[in-house]
Design a protein around this motif. Structure first.
Motif, PDB file in Angstrom:
ATOM      1  N   THR A 150      -6.362   2.044  53.477  1.00  0.00           N
ATOM      2  CA  THR A 150      -6.572   3.489  53.257  1.00  0.00           C
ATOM      3  C   THR A 150      -5.468   4.064  52.381  1.00  0.00           C
ATOM      4  OG1 THR A 150      -7.674   3.678  55.400  1.00  0.00           O
ATOM      5  CG2 THR A 150      -6.868   5.705  54.406  1.00  0.00           C
ATOM      6  N   ALA A 151      -4.225   3.688  52.641  1.00  0.00           N
ATOM      7  CA  ALA A 151      -3.103   4.194  51.845  1.00  0.00           C
ATOM      8  C   ALA A 151      -3.215   3.736  50.389  1.00  0.00           C
ATOM      9  CB  ALA A 151      -1.782   3.724  52.448  1.00  0.00           C
ATOM     10  N   ILE A 152      -3.560   2.482  50.175  1.00  0.00           N
ATOM     11  CA  ILE A 152      -3.714   1.982  48.805  1.00  0.00           C
ATOM     12  C   ILE A 152      -4.875   2.691  48.105  1.00  0.00           C
ATOM     13  CG2 ILE A 152      -4.354  -0.051  47.430  1.00  0.00           C
ATOM     14  CD1 ILE A 152      -2.720  -1.725  49.427  1.00  0.00           C
ATOM     15  N   GLY A 153      -5.982   2.882  48.823  1.00  0.00           N
ATOM     16  CA  GLY A 153      -7.140   3.573  48.247  1.00  0.00           C
ATOM     17  C   GLY A 153      -6.817   5.007  47.864  1.00  0.00           C
ATOM     18  N   LEU A 154      -6.108   5.727  48.742  1.00  0.00           N
ATOM     19  CA  LEU A 154      -5.726   7.109  48.433  1.00  0.00           C
ATOM     20  C   LEU A 154      -4.730   7.174  47.272  1.00  0.00           C
ATOM     21  CD1 LEU A 154      -5.417   8.662  51.993  1.00  0.00           C
ATOM     22  CD2 LEU A 154      -7.103   9.188  50.245  1.00  0.00           C
ATOM     23  N   ALA A 155      -3.797   6.226  47.223  1.00  0.00           N
ATOM     24  CA  ALA A 155      -2.829   6.209  46.124  1.00  0.00           C
ATOM     25  C   ALA A 155      -3.537   5.953  44.787  1.00  0.00           C
ATOM     26  CB  ALA A 155      -1.760   5.150  46.371  1.00  0.00           C
ATOM     27  N   LEU A 156      -4.474   5.016  44.772  1.00  0.00           N
ATOM     28  CA  LEU A 156      -5.221   4.744  43.537  1.00  0.00           C
ATOM     29  C   LEU A 156      -6.082   5.932  43.134  1.00  0.00           C
ATOM     30  CD1 LEU A 156      -6.298   1.017  44.016  1.00  0.00           C
ATOM     31  CD2 LEU A 156      -4.701   1.941  42.339  1.00  0.00           C
ATOM     32  N   THR A 157      -6.756   6.557  44.092  1.00  0.00           N
ATOM     33  CA  THR A 157      -7.587   7.724  43.794  1.00  0.00           C
ATOM     34  C   THR A 157      -6.744   8.866  43.248  1.00  0.00           C
ATOM     35  OG1 THR A 157      -9.108   7.081  45.547  1.00  0.00           O
ATOM     36  CG2 THR A 157      -9.239   9.348  44.776  1.00  0.00           C
ATOM     37  N   THR A 158      -5.587   9.110  43.839  1.00  0.00           N
ATOM     38  CA  THR A 158      -4.688  10.161  43.366  1.00  0.00           C
ATOM     39  C   THR A 158      -4.196   9.861  41.959  1.00  0.00           C
ATOM     40  OG1 THR A 158      -3.977  10.585  45.636  1.00  0.00           O
ATOM     41  CG2 THR A 158      -2.573  11.437  43.875  1.00  0.00           C
ATOM     42  N   PHE A 159      -3.822   8.630  41.697  1.00  0.00           N
ATOM     43  CA  PHE A 159      -3.355   8.246  40.369  1.00  0.00           C
ATOM     44  C   PHE A 159      -4.456   8.435  39.331  1.00  0.00           C
ATOM     45  CE2 PHE A 159      -3.256   5.011  37.046  1.00  0.00           C
ATOM     46  CZ  PHE A 159      -2.100   5.382  36.396  1.00  0.00           C
ATOM     47  N   ILE A 160      -5.673   7.995  39.642  1.00  0.00           N
ATOM     48  CA  ILE A 160      -6.782   8.132  38.691  1.00  0.00           C
ATOM     49  C   ILE A 160      -7.083   9.606  38.430  1.00  0.00           C
ATOM     50  CG2 ILE A 160      -9.273   7.753  38.424  1.00  0.00           C
ATOM     51  CD1 ILE A 160      -8.846   5.059  39.867  1.00  0.00           C
ATOM     52  N   PHE A 161      -7.076  10.439  39.464  1.00  0.00           N
ATOM     53  CA  PHE A 161      -7.342  11.865  39.300  1.00  0.00           C
ATOM     54  C   PHE A 161      -6.276  12.532  38.426  1.00  0.00           C
ATOM     55  CE2 PHE A 161      -6.725  16.266  40.696  1.00  0.00           C
ATOM     56  CZ  PHE A 161      -7.978  16.785  40.401  1.00  0.00           C
ATOM     57  N   ILE A 162      -5.008  12.265  38.712  1.00  0.00           N
ATOM     58  CA  ILE A 162      -3.925  12.876  37.940  1.00  0.00           C
ATOM     59  C   ILE A 162      -3.954  12.378  36.494  1.00  0.00           C
ATOM     60  CG2 ILE A 162      -1.412  12.964  37.687  1.00  0.00           C
ATOM     61  CD1 ILE A 162      -1.257  13.035  40.759  1.00  0.00           C
ATOM     62  N   ASP A 163      -4.186  11.093  36.288  1.00  0.00           N
ATOM     63  CA  ASP A 163      -4.266  10.541  34.942  1.00  0.00           C
ATOM     64  C   ASP A 163      -5.424  11.166  34.167  1.00  0.00           C
ATOM     65  OD1 ASP A 163      -3.466   8.599  32.888  1.00  0.00           O
ATOM     66  OD2 ASP A 163      -5.431   7.695  33.304  1.00  0.00           O
ATOM     67  N   TYR A 164      -6.550  11.354  34.820  1.00  0.00           N
ATOM     68  CA  TYR A 164      -7.712  11.982  34.180  1.00  0.00           C
ATOM     69  C   TYR A 164      -7.402  13.419  33.778  1.00  0.00           C
ATOM     70  CZ  TYR A 164     -12.395  13.914  33.630  1.00  0.00           C
ATOM     71  OH  TYR A 164     -13.498  14.555  33.155  1.00  0.00           O
ATOM     72  N   GLN A 165      -6.757  14.173  34.664  1.00  0.00           N
ATOM     73  CA  GLN A 165      -6.450  15.567  34.363  1.00  0.00           C
ATOM     74  C   GLN A 165      -5.418  15.700  33.241  1.00  0.00           C
ATOM     75  OE1 GLN A 165      -7.909  18.352  35.505  1.00  0.00           O
ATOM     76  NE2 GLN A 165      -9.330  17.053  36.608  1.00  0.00           N
ATOM     77  N   LEU A 166      -4.424  14.837  33.226  1.00  0.00           N
ATOM     78  CA  LEU A 166      -3.379  14.934  32.213  1.00  0.00           C
ATOM     79  C   LEU A 166      -3.839  14.444  30.842  1.00  0.00           C
ATOM     80  CD1 LEU A 166      -0.218  13.817  34.212  1.00  0.00           C
ATOM     81  CD2 LEU A 166      -0.882  16.134  33.524  1.00  0.00           C
ATOM     82  N   ASN A 167      -4.786  13.519  30.803  1.00  0.00           N
ATOM     83  CA  ASN A 167      -5.205  12.929  29.537  1.00  0.00           C
ATOM     84  C   ASN A 167      -6.600  13.358  29.099  1.00  0.00           C
ATOM     85  OD1 ASN A 167      -2.809  11.442  29.194  1.00  0.00           O
ATOM     86  ND2 ASN A 167      -3.538   9.976  30.697  1.00  0.00           N
ATOM     87  N   MET A 168      -7.205  14.319  29.792  1.00  0.00           N
ATOM     88  CA  MET A 168      -8.540  14.765  29.422  1.00  0.00           C
ATOM     89  C   MET A 168      -8.497  15.417  28.039  1.00  0.00           C
ATOM     90  SD  MET A 168     -11.191  17.504  31.149  1.00  0.00           S
ATOM     91  CE  MET A 168     -10.304  17.498  32.631  1.00  0.00           C
ATOM     92  N   ASP A 169      -9.378  14.992  27.175  1.00  0.00           N
ATOM     93  CA  ASP A 169      -9.507  15.523  25.825  1.00  0.00           C
ATOM     94  C   ASP A 169      -8.193  15.484  25.058  1.00  0.00           C
ATOM     95  OD1 ASP A 169     -12.173  16.021  26.317  1.00  0.00           O
ATOM     96  OD2 ASP A 169     -11.833  18.089  26.925  1.00  0.00           O
ATOM     97  N   SER A 170      -7.378  14.497  25.301  1.00  0.00           N
ATOM     98  CA  SER A 170      -6.080  14.424  24.630  1.00  0.00           C
ATOM     99  C   SER A 170      -6.216  13.961  23.183  1.00  0.00           C
ATOM    100  CB  SER A 170      -5.141  13.490  25.391  1.00  0.00           C
ATOM    101  OG  SER A 170      -5.674  12.186  25.429  1.00  0.00           O
ATOM    102  N   PHE A 171      -7.402  13.561  22.743  1.00  0.00           N
ATOM    103  CA  PHE A 171      -7.589  13.118  21.364  1.00  0.00           C
ATOM    104  C   PHE A 171      -7.761  14.283  20.389  1.00  0.00           C
ATOM    105  CE2 PHE A 171     -11.736  13.274  23.335  1.00  0.00           C
ATOM    106  CZ  PHE A 171     -12.526  13.909  22.390  1.00  0.00           C
ATOM    107  N   HIS A 172      -7.951  15.503  20.899  1.00  0.00           N
ATOM    108  CA  HIS A 172      -8.090  16.665  20.020  1.00  0.00           C
ATOM    109  C   HIS A 172      -6.732  17.011  19.417  1.00  0.00           C
ATOM    110  CE1 HIS A 172     -12.186  17.315  21.250  1.00  0.00           C
ATOM    111  NE2 HIS A 172     -11.829  17.439  22.513  1.00  0.00           N
ATOM    112  N   THR A 173      -6.673  17.088  18.098  1.00  0.00           N
ATOM    113  CA  THR A 173      -5.387  17.356  17.436  1.00  0.00           C
ATOM    114  C   THR A 173      -4.934  18.794  17.636  1.00  0.00           C
ATOM    115  OG1 THR A 173      -6.536  17.814  15.355  1.00  0.00           O
ATOM    116  CG2 THR A 173      -5.701  15.583  15.682  1.00  0.00           C
ATOM    117  N   LYS A 174      -5.854  19.726  17.851  1.00  0.00           N
ATOM    118  CA  LYS A 174      -5.500  21.138  18.016  1.00  0.00           C
ATOM    119  C   LYS A 174      -5.490  21.565  19.486  1.00  0.00           C
ATOM    120  CE  LYS A 174      -7.737  22.097  13.640  1.00  0.00           C
ATOM    121  NZ  LYS A 174      -8.905  22.677  12.994  1.00  0.00           N
TER     122      LYS A 174
END
Length: 184
Positions: free
Chosen positions: A31-55
């Motif tokens: 459970t701890a590993i699953g929650l840690a992976l889910t949290t990492f994926i969520f944070i990574d998705y939020q921080l890198n969402m649409d990061s390819f847009h130059t503007k």
């Protein structure tokens, strides 16, 4: 190798001997590993969402705060249609704007008809955002009878042929049918 074999034999014996404690430990660890992976994926998705847009650092969304009922405040991600052009006239710091309106409609090409979720945007949309374009060009939306379709939609309606210049029709929810040409 003998040492690792011995560790596994002892570990399995302990699991069989104290199965309830082992089960609690294994479930807790998984459970701890699953929650840690889910949290990492969520944070990574939020921080890198649409990061390819130059503007991306100079694009903002207008959000309205609306009072619902007596005291509830709701945040809406939409605004009046005239806000974009008027704000650009009133404020010189606004270089460009785009409005997005979502609707469903029946998209047709020959015998292929599907109910699609569509976004209607201003021509400046493709100038502000750097979505990759496989066929066509970024000025396709400047012509009112042009549409831009995604790769999955192009494959669904045209297979693997070039969809540029092909005609498609959209039947809107009010029954109006409009003909469009694929511009990108």
């Amino acid at each position: 190798l003998g040492m690792f074999k011995n560790y596994f034999v002892i570990g399995f014996r302990n699991i069989r001997k104290q199965w309830s404690t082992s089960l609690i430990n294994i479930l807790g660890l998984s459970t701890a590993i699953g929650l840690a992976l889910t949290t990492f994926i969520f944070i990574d998705y939020q921080l890198n969402m649409d990061s390819f847009h130059t503007k991306r650092n100079s694009i903002y969304q207008v959000i309205n705060t609306v009072q619902e009922g007596d005291s509830d405040l709701a945040r809406w991600g939409d605004s009046p249609l005239v806000l974009g052009p008027q704000a650009q006239l009133d404020h010189s710091v606004i270089k460009d704007f785009t409005r997005i309106e979502f609707h469903n409609g029946n998209l047709r090409r020959g015998d292929n008809v599907f109910n699609e979720f569509m976004a209607f945007v201003d021509p400046s949309y493709l100038k502000m955002f750097d979505f990759p374009i496989k066929y066509g060009n970024r000025s396709a939306l400047e012509e009112k009878k042009n549409i831009v379709i995604g790769q999955e939609t192009a494959i669904k309606y045209f297979g693997h042929e070039d969809p540029m210049g092909k005609q498609m029709s959209i039947k809107f929810s009010n029954g109006v049918i409009q003909q469009y040409i694929v511009g990108a």
